[in-house]
Design an enzyme around this catalytic site. Structure first.
Site, short mmCIF file in Angstrom:
data_model
loop_
_atom_site.label_atom_id
_atom_site.label_comp_id
_atom_site.label_asym_id
_atom_site.label_seq_id
_atom_site.Cartn_x
_atom_site.Cartn_y
_atom_site.Cartn_z
N ASP A 188 0.85 -1.20 0.00
CA ASP A 188 0.00 0.00 0.00
C ASP A 188 0.88 1.25 0.00
OD1 ASP A 188 0.31 1.08 3.00
OD2 ASP A 188 0.25 -1.12 3.03
N ASP A 219 0.69 3.61 2.39
CA ASP A 219 0.51 4.18 3.73
C ASP A 219 -0.64 5.18 3.65
OD1 ASP A 219 1.62 3.83 6.40
OD2 ASP A 219 2.13 5.95 6.30
#
Length: 289
Positions: A209, A211
């Site tokens: 991802d 973040d």
């Protein structure tokens, strides 16, 4: 010297095709119980040891992982080269979910973990300027490229305590002010302990991802992370499966000196050393003690 490759990672990483003589082995450690039993075997004629960092079924939080027991147990088994495979978030647009990063630096923001095998009665200071092994890292990079993985060579890993993900303010600070490239919860104190145990250590961080800093991706969603993580595990198995052929069954002294990290590190005079602590350090530091 006979080589043994250790892998610290999730459950999907140790299901390696072709692992001969696979056996789960329990290892006792004076630093507590490891996360789980260790899966041992041979791959392409090279000894292998797989330890699920969070335990099978993911029973340990990042803070409760018994890092010292894990490293001590792997050293007792004969591991010489240790590869960490772990999930992380990215602070860089070009480091996208699904990519791997070969980490070479760390910023340690953890605070609730035992970070050293040494202590009062036997004090030691190892160098951590370059916390990963360039020789083992190069093999990991070759394995990743040949497996078709999108790999970023070099990156700074921000180790946070967790188990919660970052706030937006923290994410922006780590990215913009501190210059970190990825963020995770498990590579510290793992890298520090591997250095104290005189193991070559490399970190393959699998991006799941962005973040929370990325305006187009919003907050971290655990469902999305799991989806990417599943795909990354298949790639990680391919990478790990190629390492034995690249590294071979025997090894010489590490050119970077990882296997001699304690050479001048122990400061406590022999007559002042705590015999109980020295006994606990048998596997980790027996070579110099």
């Amino acid at each position: 010297m006979e080589r043994m490759i250790g892998i610290l990672g999730g459950s999907g990483v140790y299901e390696i095709e072709g692992l001969e003589g696979a056996e789960w082995v329990r290892v006792d450690s004076p630093f507590g119980s490891p996360s789980d039993a260790v899966l041992t075997g041979h791959l392409d004629g090279v000894k292998m040891a797989f330890l699920p960092r969070h335990g099978r079924g993911h029973v340990h939080t990042p803070s409760s992982v018994p890092y010292r027991a894990n490293i001590d147990a792997l050293k007792r088994l004969g591991v010489t080269d240790l590869v960490s495979v772990s999930a992380c978030g990215s602070f860089r647009e070009e480091m996208a979910p699904g990519d791997f990063v070969l980490v070479d630096q760390f910023i340690d923001r953890t605070f609730a973990r035992e970070k050293s095998f040494f202590g009062p009665g036997c004090v030691a200071h190892v160098s951590l300027a370059h916390p990963t092994c360039p020789h083992l890292g190069a093999a990991c990079a070759d394995a990743a490229r040949s497996a078709g993985v999108t790999l970023h060579e070099g990156g700074t890993y921000l180790a946070m305590e967790g188990p919660q993900f970052s706030t937006l303010a923290e994410s922006k600070m780590y990215r913009d002010a501190w210059g970190a490239d990825v963020i995770g919860m498990t590579n510290m104190p793992e890298a520090k302990l591997a250095r104290e145990a005189e193991l070559c250590y490399a970190s393959l961080a699998m991006i799941t991802d962005y973040d929370s800093w990325h305006k187009d991706h919003g907050a971290v969603e655990i469902t999305e992370i799991i989806k990417v993580l599943t795909g990354n595990a298949a790639k990680a198995r391919e990478v790990v499966g190629r390492l034995p052929a690249l590294l071979g069954p025997t090894r010489d002294d590490c050119p970077a000196g990882c296997n001699r990290a304690l050479e001048h590190a122990i400061m406590t005079a022999p007559e002042k050393r705590d015999p109980d602590l020295v006994a606990r350090l048998e596997a980790v530091a027996g070579r110099v003690l």
